[in-house]
Motif scaffolding. Structure first.
Motif, short mmCIF file in Angstrom:
data_model
loop_
_atom_site.label_atom_id
_atom_site.label_comp_id
_atom_site.label_asym_id
_atom_site.label_seq_id
_atom_site.Cartn_x
_atom_site.Cartn_y
_atom_site.Cartn_z
N ASN A 37 -41.30 -43.89 8.64
CA ASN A 37 -41.40 -42.43 8.73
C ASN A 37 -42.53 -42.05 9.68
OD1 ASN A 37 -39.29 -41.83 7.08
ND2 ASN A 37 -40.51 -40.78 5.53
N HIS A 38 -42.25 -41.14 10.59
CA HIS A 38 -43.22 -40.56 11.54
C HIS A 38 -43.60 -41.51 12.67
CE1 HIS A 38 -43.62 -37.35 8.65
NE2 HIS A 38 -44.10 -38.17 7.74
N ASP A 86 -43.14 -43.60 16.12
CA ASP A 86 -42.30 -43.56 17.31
C ASP A 86 -41.62 -44.92 17.49
OD1 ASP A 86 -44.01 -45.37 18.76
OD2 ASP A 86 -45.31 -43.69 19.28
N ASP A 103 -33.80 -46.28 7.57
CA ASP A 103 -33.70 -46.68 8.97
C ASP A 103 -32.85 -47.95 9.04
OD1 ASP A 103 -34.12 -47.80 11.54
OD2 ASP A 103 -36.06 -46.80 11.72
N SER A 131 -40.95 -33.99 24.23
CA SER A 131 -41.18 -32.78 23.44
C SER A 131 -41.30 -31.55 24.33
CB SER A 131 -42.44 -32.92 22.58
OG SER A 131 -42.27 -33.95 21.62
N GLN A 156 -37.97 -31.67 13.76
CA GLN A 156 -38.34 -32.68 12.78
C GLN A 156 -39.26 -32.15 11.70
OE1 GLN A 156 -41.06 -35.75 14.34
NE2 GLN A 156 -40.93 -34.71 16.29
N ASP A 161 -34.12 -32.36 17.39
CA ASP A 161 -35.37 -33.09 17.59
C ASP A 161 -35.64 -33.91 16.34
OD1 ASP A 161 -37.82 -34.05 18.32
OD2 ASP A 161 -38.85 -32.11 18.31
N GLU A 162 -35.43 -35.22 16.42
CA GLU A 162 -35.59 -36.14 15.29
C GLU A 162 -34.83 -35.64 14.05
OE1 GLU A 162 -36.76 -38.99 15.53
OE2 GLU A 162 -37.97 -38.97 17.33
N ASN A 197 -35.00 -37.63 10.48
CA ASN A 197 -36.29 -37.98 9.88
C ASN A 197 -36.26 -37.96 8.36
OD1 ASN A 197 -37.88 -38.73 11.99
ND2 ASN A 197 -39.35 -37.07 11.79
N THR A 239 -34.47 -38.78 19.41
CA THR A 239 -34.55 -39.52 18.14
C THR A 239 -35.15 -40.90 18.37
OG1 THR A 239 -33.28 -40.32 16.25
CG2 THR A 239 -32.19 -40.44 18.39
N HIS A 240 -35.83 -41.39 17.34
CA HIS A 240 -36.30 -42.79 17.33
C HIS A 240 -35.38 -43.66 16.49
CE1 HIS A 240 -40.38 -40.77 18.09
NE2 HIS A 240 -40.01 -41.37 19.20
N ASP A 241 -34.29 -43.09 15.99
CA ASP A 241 -33.34 -43.82 15.15
C ASP A 241 -32.32 -44.50 16.05
OD1 ASP A 241 -31.15 -44.55 13.52
OD2 ASP A 241 -31.68 -43.04 12.03
#
Length: 504
Positions: free
Chosen positions: A152-153, A155, A181, A336, A367, A438-439, A442, A467-469
């Motif tokens: 979580n949180h 990058d 995740d 961003s 997010q 945006d994310e 999350n 996304t970082h997913d």
């Protein structure tokens, strides 16, 4: 050898969260703990750590086992502490006096910059607070790790660093990771526990392989259930025929036989097990449609920080109807700020060189979910913002997983996953044809992520996504834009960028 043993473990919090859990977690077992939001993952981890009591069953830890527990959030009382002091507070005074060097070693191991170490946690981002929690756990030199949503949180670079760290530092320990995740679970676990109210499923596989196996198990259970119910129906039909014949012929024997058939049918129906389904409340998004071919066009648009520092330029870019664009780039390169420029443009503040189709109807999800009115209830918020009427609003919220008693509680009291469902319902009711996300995953559990993936793909709405997913971006993206050398360039796919992140 360290072990954590669970015997007939179960817990109720109003509803039954899980039960009949028998499990031994030993050295080298890296267990992914999977369940929808609110179904007992954090409760089970806290109980394993000795911080909570279960409603039933027992948990036994091998003698002398030192447990390292990573919660989801830094406690509020710790936020004024500096990062270094927070990590050091995990050690008793004697250990800190004799081996205080361990704090610096762990901070270096976690690659936490020196500039952040003497800052109060309250001044740091959620990502650096997460790294502080991990460091505080690891400085105790634990024999086993319990981790609650460790990515979580973070990058993408930090997530991959954590995967690499776990591959050598925690490889031989018993590890339990509660996470939504999917890519992280695949990279770090070798077993998966699907936590359910009844009949737990524990498989010696990482998440994706275990999920495929689980789908087959559930499909077989559903087929068996259907077969047994069909047989029970046939018995009831035979019983009805025998009853009619027995009554008409005056045969007591046939009447008795008919009762026996009905009894068998009732016994089968009573023993048939319902097939488990995750019922968390899902919000289906939509696409209001448009005739325009080009929804947004950039021509030499500079992207800068709010104080005017240039980041990169968007030379020429057309976003066509139905495009699902994933924005890639290292942290600090301007993702961003690009999203900020697009958001402001959609609100009427388009810079020179950016054209927007008049047919575009935007929907935005960020997010932080900062735009949700925390003091309002979900019912008040949806009623006042959208003209849906009382009865339909109540029904919509119920479909999103909010029974009537939860609809009137303030949004502030909801979990982040529940807030995300309120935000997604609002997004649906905006009736957009263009999503700016945006994310978005999350705070969503895996069923919520999969529903969002399916909606975006099936509805065909134009989408810009950060996304970082990794599982999500691979499932959703059709075009990939990379911020590189102060330019925005289109690339064939995300894999080269992801490989570069993993190796740096």
């Amino acid at each position: 050898m360290g072990t954590i043993s669970l015997k007939n473990a179960g817990h109720r919090a109003g509803d039954l969260l899980f039960s009949s859990l028998d499990l031994v977690i030993a050295d080298g077992d890296r267990v992914g703990l999977v369940a929808p939001n609110g179904r007992g993952k954090s409760t089970l981890l806290r109980a394993m750590a000795g911080l909570a009591e279960l409603s039933e069953g027992s948990i036994t830890r091998s003698r002398g086992l030192t447990l390292g527990y990573v919660p989801q959030e830094v406690p509020d009382v710790a936020l004024p502490q500096t990062l270094s002091r927070f990590v050091a507070s995990a050690l008793d005074a004697a250990t800190l006096d004799a081996e205080g060097w361990r704090v610096d070693v762990v901070l270096d191991e976690m690659a936490i910059p020196a500039a952040f170490r003497d800052k109060p946690l309250a001044e740091l981002s959620g990502g650096w607070q997460r790294m502080a929690l991990l460091a505080r756990c690891w400085v105790t030199q634990p024999d086993a790790l319990l981790m609650d949503e460790p990515t979580n949180h973070l990058d993408l670079g930090r997530i991959m660093m954590l995967e690499e760290w776990m591959s050598y530092a925690a490889r031989s320990l018993p590890v339990v990771i509660a996470s939504h995740d999917r890519a992280f679970l695949d990279a770090t676990t070798n077993r998966t526990l699907f936590l359910r109210p009844t009949e737990q499923v524990y498989l010696p596989l990482a998440y994706s392989a275990a999920r495929a196996e689980l789908d087959q198990i559930d499909a077989a259970a559903q087929a068996q259930r259907d077969k047994e119910l069909k047989y029970a129906t046939q018995l009831r039909k035979q019983a009805a025929k025998l009853t009619n014949v027995g009554i008409n012929s005056g045969s007591d024997l046939l009447v008795v036989k008919s009762k026996q058939l009905r009894d068998r049918a009732e016994k089968i129906e009573a023993q048939v097990q319902d097939v488990h389904r995750d019922r968390t409340g899902l919000v289906k998004l939509s696409n209001s449609g448009a005739d325009a071919r080009v929804m947004m066009a950039f021509d030499d648009v500079p992207i800068a920080t709010p104080d005017g520092r240039a980041l990169f330029t968007v030379d020429k870019l057309h976003i066509f109807q139905g495009d699902r664009i994933v924005l890639l780039g290292r942290n600090g390169r301007g993702k961003s700020q690009f999203m900020r420029v697009v958001t402001e443009a959609l609100g009427g503040g388009a810079p020179k060189g950016l054209r927007i189709s008049p047919q575009l109807t935007p929907g935005y999800l960020d997010q932080a979910l900062a735009w949700l009115p925390l003091e309002s209830s979900p019912l008040e918020y949806i009623l006042h913002r959208f003209d849906e009427g009382d009865r339909r609003t109540i029904a919509l919220l119920a479909g999103a997983g909010f029974p009537p008693d939860r609809q009137t509680k303030s949004i502030r009291t909801l979990s982040l996953g529940q807030r995300a469902r309120v935000a997604l319902l609002a997004l649906r009711l905006e009736k957009p044809n263009f999503y700016l996300l945006d994310e978005p995953t999350n705070h969503l559990d895996i069923p919520g992520q999969e529903q969002l993936e399916a909606d975006i793909r099936e509805q065909g709405a134009t989408t810009i996504l950060v996304t970082h997913d990794r599982a999500f971006l691979r499932a959703v993206g059709t075009r990939f834009l990379l911020i590189d050398r102060k330019k925005l360039v289109e690339v064939d796919g995300p894999e080269e960028f992801l490989a570069d992140q993993a190796s740096s």
